[in-house]
Motif scaffolding. Structure first.
Motif, PDB file in Angstrom:
ATOM      1  N   PRO A   1      49.894  65.721  32.896  1.00  0.00           N
ATOM      2  CA  PRO A   1      49.504  64.354  33.256  1.00  0.00           C
ATOM      3  C   PRO A   1      50.493  63.361  32.642  1.00  0.00           C
ATOM      4  N   LEU A   2      51.119  62.547  33.480  1.00  0.00           N
ATOM      5  CA  LEU A   2      52.214  61.693  33.008  1.00  0.00           C
ATOM      6  C   LEU A   2      51.855  60.220  33.121  1.00  0.00           C
ATOM      7  N   MET A   3      51.182  59.870  34.213  1.00  0.00           N
ATOM      8  CA  MET A   3      50.744  58.486  34.390  1.00  0.00           C
ATOM      9  C   MET A   3      49.280  58.503  34.814  1.00  0.00           C
ATOM     10  N   ALA A   4      48.546  57.497  34.336  1.00  0.00           N
ATOM     11  CA  ALA A   4      47.089  57.506  34.467  1.00  0.00           C
ATOM     12  C   ALA A   4      46.624  57.288  35.902  1.00  0.00           C
ATOM     13  N   ALA A   5      45.441  57.824  36.189  1.00  0.00           N
ATOM     14  CA  ALA A   5      44.731  57.414  37.398  1.00  0.00           C
ATOM     15  C   ALA A   5      44.186  56.014  37.141  1.00  0.00           C
ATOM     16  N   SER A   6      44.181  55.174  38.165  1.00  0.00           N
ATOM     17  CA  SER A   6      43.676  53.810  37.999  1.00  0.00           C
ATOM     18  C   SER A   6      42.578  53.546  39.022  1.00  0.00           C
ATOM     19  N   ASP A   7      41.484  52.966  38.570  1.00  0.00           N
ATOM     20  CA  ASP A   7      40.393  52.567  39.462  1.00  0.00           C
ATOM     21  C   ASP A   7      40.014  51.129  39.150  1.00  0.00           C
ATOM     22  N   THR A   8      39.728  50.386  40.184  1.00  0.00           N
ATOM     23  CA  THR A   8      39.302  49.002  39.991  1.00  0.00           C
ATOM     24  C   THR A   8      37.945  48.794  40.638  1.00  0.00           C
ATOM     25  N   ALA A   9      37.036  48.176  39.884  1.00  0.00           N
ATOM     26  CA  ALA A   9      35.709  47.850  40.429  1.00  0.00           C
ATOM     27  C   ALA A   9      35.554  46.336  40.544  1.00  0.00           C
ATOM     28  N   LYS A  10      35.116  45.907  41.729  1.00  0.00           N
ATOM     29  CA  LYS A  10      34.744  44.501  41.903  1.00  0.00           C
ATOM     30  C   LYS A  10      33.223  44.444  41.850  1.00  0.00           C
ATOM     31  N   VAL A  11      32.717  43.666  40.893  1.00  0.00           N
ATOM     32  CA  VAL A  11      31.272  43.683  40.634  1.00  0.00           C
ATOM     33  C   VAL A  11      30.686  42.291  40.852  1.00  0.00           C
ATOM     34  N   VAL A  12      29.548  42.234  41.539  1.00  0.00           N
ATOM     35  CA  VAL A  12      28.790  40.981  41.645  1.00  0.00           C
ATOM     36  C   VAL A  12      27.407  41.217  41.043  1.00  0.00           C
ATOM     37  N   LEU A  13      27.086  40.437  40.024  1.00  0.00           N
ATOM     38  CA  LEU A  13      25.759  40.503  39.399  1.00  0.00           C
ATOM     39  C   LEU A  13      24.921  39.359  39.955  1.00  0.00           C
ATOM     40  N   HIS A  14      23.733  39.686  40.422  1.00  0.00           N
ATOM     41  CA  HIS A  14      22.873  38.654  41.003  1.00  0.00           C
ATOM     42  C   HIS A  14      21.829  38.197  40.003  1.00  0.00           C
ATOM     43  N   GLY A  15      21.779  36.878  39.768  1.00  0.00           N
ATOM     44  CA  GLY A  15      20.708  36.285  38.970  1.00  0.00           C
ATOM     45  C   GLY A  15      19.925  35.343  39.866  1.00  0.00           C
ATOM     46  N   ARG A  16      19.295  34.354  39.221  1.00  0.00           N
ATOM     47  CA  ARG A  16      18.656  33.294  40.018  1.00  0.00           C
ATOM     48  C   ARG A  16      19.018  31.980  39.357  1.00  0.00           C
ATOM     49  N   GLY A  17      19.733  31.145  40.094  1.00  0.00           N
ATOM     50  CA  GLY A  17      20.252  29.899  39.523  1.00  0.00           C
ATOM     51  C   GLY A  17      19.151  28.903  39.209  1.00  0.00           C
ATOM     52  N   GLY A  18      19.500  27.929  38.376  1.00  0.00           N
ATOM     53  CA  GLY A  18      18.528  26.891  38.043  1.00  0.00           C
ATOM     54  C   GLY A  18      19.133  25.874  37.096  1.00  0.00           C
ATOM     55  N   HIS A  19      18.302  24.966  36.598  1.00  0.00           N
ATOM     56  CA  HIS A  19      18.766  23.947  35.664  1.00  0.00           C
ATOM     57  C   HIS A  19      18.985  24.579  34.295  1.00  0.00           C
ATOM     58  N   GLY A  20      20.046  24.173  33.650  1.00  0.00           N
ATOM     59  CA  GLY A  20      20.374  24.738  32.345  1.00  0.00           C
ATOM     60  C   GLY A  20      19.292  24.472  31.304  1.00  0.00           C
ATOM     61  N   SER A  21      18.475  23.469  31.533  1.00  0.00           N
ATOM     62  CA  SER A  21      17.427  23.133  30.561  1.00  0.00           C
ATOM     63  C   SER A  21      16.148  23.945  30.776  1.00  0.00           C
ATOM     64  N   ARG A  22      16.095  24.697  31.894  1.00  0.00           N
ATOM     65  CA  ARG A  22      14.867  25.448  32.195  1.00  0.00           C
ATOM     66  C   ARG A  22      15.171  26.939  32.455  1.00  0.00           C
ATOM     67  N   PRO A  23      15.661  27.621  31.427  1.00  0.00           N
ATOM     68  CA  PRO A  23      16.034  29.040  31.614  1.00  0.00           C
ATOM     69  C   PRO A  23      14.854  29.906  32.042  1.00  0.00           C
ATOM     70  N   GLU A  24      13.627  29.472  31.687  1.00  0.00           N
ATOM     71  CA  GLU A  24      12.449  30.283  32.042  1.00  0.00           C
ATOM     72  C   GLU A  24      12.262  30.381  33.552  1.00  0.00           C
ATOM     73  N   ALA A  25      12.844  29.440  34.296  1.00  0.00           N
ATOM     74  CA  ALA A  25      12.691  29.456  35.757  1.00  0.00           C
ATOM     75  C   ALA A  25      13.857  30.173  36.433  1.00  0.00           C
ATOM     76  N   ALA A  26      14.789  30.696  35.646  1.00  0.00           N
ATOM     77  CA  ALA A  26      16.002  31.301  36.207  1.00  0.00           C
ATOM     78  C   ALA A  26      16.187  32.722  35.677  1.00  0.00           C
ATOM     79  N   VAL A  27      17.114  33.451  36.311  1.00  0.00           N
ATOM     80  CA  VAL A  27      17.597  34.720  35.730  1.00  0.00           C
ATOM     81  C   VAL A  27      19.092  34.505  35.514  1.00  0.00           C
ATOM     82  N   ASP A  28      19.516  34.522  34.254  1.00  0.00           N
ATOM     83  CA  ASP A  28      20.875  34.087  33.920  1.00  0.00           C
ATOM     84  C   ASP A  28      21.911  35.207  34.108  1.00  0.00           C
ATOM     85  N   PRO A  29      22.747  35.116  35.145  1.00  0.00           N
ATOM     86  CA  PRO A  29      23.747  36.174  35.363  1.00  0.00           C
ATOM     87  C   PRO A  29      24.898  36.115  34.350  1.00  0.00           C
ATOM     88  N   VAL A  30      25.046  34.972  33.661  1.00  0.00           N
ATOM     89  CA  VAL A  30      26.115  34.871  32.657  1.00  0.00           C
ATOM     90  C   VAL A  30      25.785  35.766  31.461  1.00  0.00           C
TER      91      VAL A  30
END
Ligand code: ZN
Ligand code: ZN
Length: 425
Positions: free
Chosen positions: A189-218
């Motif tokens: 083995p001389l050079m590595a195998a390379s794999d790339t993953a593109k990922v999307v995480l789904h939350g539920r957006g909302g007001h920054g002051s009300r995290p209880e009403a959201a699911v924070d993907p950050v």
């Protein structure tokens, strides 16, 4: 016998250097190497090669038959990168081009593929003119789009080994940050195998002051990034080398808004099919697990893109080729190398043809610059491939690259009939 091969090298070198400077001044992006392809095709035809253009997009194939014997494939890649050149050379690129996304980008031969193409044309010239030194079939392949890890596959899918003779061996080389004149080699083995993953995480957006009403993907993304570090540290056997890098993390537009989604770009390097599969499965498990743990309203999306295969330089065939290098260059110009974490798609050819691949590196840096840097403990600061400052010295890089290809080809081509004993003729 092989002296007849070398007699022309000196007179060729000025023309090859000019050819190299011209390619360097006119780099082209992956799958857009039209001018480069036309120039190499034009260089091959007068040598007697049957030349076919447009193989796998912008690939060029040359075939030269010289009687019975093995089919030997020499491969060079020809594409450049979206990099703004900063070498300050008189023949530096100022080219700009439109990339596949429609953006205007600077273009530079920052990986040295202009050197690869020139050396292969030089080797093809020497071998064509010295056909008394060998017998068999020479297959020269100028491959597009190595930087996307897609050009080799495109050529194979376009019938490379159906339309042209199937090789008995695939030979290739890469210029890199070693002293010019030096060949770096390694079997396995001389050079590595390379794999790339593109990922999307789904939350539920909302007001920054009300995290209880959201699911924070950050927060979900942050946990994923941290958790992924455990794969190499805790799941891959310590004797195996691997890399998992999150190179892209994007979410949100404003500090007081919780976004709907977060995106990650993950790159993996590995050296065995087992580790490769283990890491890919672990990444998917971690991402799925963190989404569940966060109460994500919908499952994450994981898309695997642009894979590059593991490059294995066949141990026995490499050892035989390196013996030929030692006989020609002298042992002192050979440097055993550890596997590198960069990737290459040349392995696709050998795999598709079911034959060994032999691959080596050769130096492009001014020897004195390297010696000084080593003495001052700053070798890693020297410009390497993909740097806007990467600039191989033309000689002895060019001459060494031409000779390495010719020596390797002759090691695998047959001896001419007149060299054989009477019983064999
Ligand atoms: Zn590259
Ligand atoms: Zn490269």
């Amino acid at each position: 016998m092989t002296d007849i091969v070398w007699k022309e090298l000196d007179e060729l070198s000025a023309g090859l250097a000019e050819f190299y400077r011209d390619l360097h001044r006119h780099p082209e992006l992956s799958f857009a190497e039209h001018r480069t392809a036309a120039l190499v095709a034009e260089g091959l035809r007068p040598l007697g090669f049957e030349v076919t253009e447009g193989v796998g997009g912008t690939g060029v194939v040359g075939v030269l038959h010289r009687g019975d014997g093995p089919v030997v494939m020499l491969r060079a890649d020809i594409d450049a990168l979206p990099v703004a050149e900063k070498t300050g050379l008189s023949y530096a690129s100022t080219v700009r081009a439109t990339d596949p996304a429609g953006d205007e980008v600077p273009v530079m031969h920052a990986c040295g593929h202009d050197m690869h193409a020139t050396c292969l044309l030089g080797a093809a010239t020497l071998l064509a003119h010295a056909s008394a030194a060998w017998s068999g079939t020479l297959l020269v392949v100028f491959q597009p789009a190595e930087e996307l890890a897609r050009g080799a596959r495109a050529m194979v899918d376009d019938g490379l080994f159906r339309r042209f003779p199937k090789p008995d061996i695939v030979l290739g080389q890469h210029v890199g940050p070693l002293p010019a004149g030096v060949i770096g080699h390694g079997g396995g083995p001389l050079m590595a195998a390379s794999d790339t993953a593109k990922v999307v995480l789904h939350g539920r957006g909302g007001h920054g002051s009300r995290p209880e009403a959201a699911v924070d993907p950050v927060l979900m993304a942050a946990n994923v990034v941290t958790r992924l570090q455990g794969i190499v540290a805790r799941e891959v056997p310590p004797a195996e080398a691997a890399v998992v890098t999150v190179g892209r993390l994007q979410a949100g537009t404003k500090d007081n808004i919780i976004p709907d989604t977060a995106e990650l770009g993950i790159n993996v390097r590995s050296y065995s099919p087992q580790t490769r599969a283990l890491i890919r499965a672990a990444i998917e498990r971690v991402i799925g697990g963190e989404a569940t743990a966060s109460g994500a309203p919908q499952p994450p999306e994981v898309e695997w893109v642009s894979p590059a295969p593991l490059l294995v330089s066949d141990p026995d065939a490499t050892a035989a080729t390196v013996r030929a290098f030692a006989a020609h260059f002298g042992q002192e110009r050979l440097l055993p190398m550890q596997p590198v974490t960069a990737s290459e798609d040349v392995g696709v050819f050998g795999e598709a043809a079911g034959v060994p691949t032999v691959y080596w590196f050769w130096g492009g840096l001014d020897a004195e610059t390297v010696t000084t840097a080593l003495r001052e403990g700053r070798f890693d600061s020297l410009p390497a491939n993909h740097s806007p400052h990467f600039a191989p010295v033309i000689e002895p890089t060019l001459g060494t690259g031409v000779q390495a290809l010719v020596v390797a080809a002759l090691a695998w081509l047959g001896s001419p009939a007149e060299d054989r004993g009477p019983s064999q003729v």
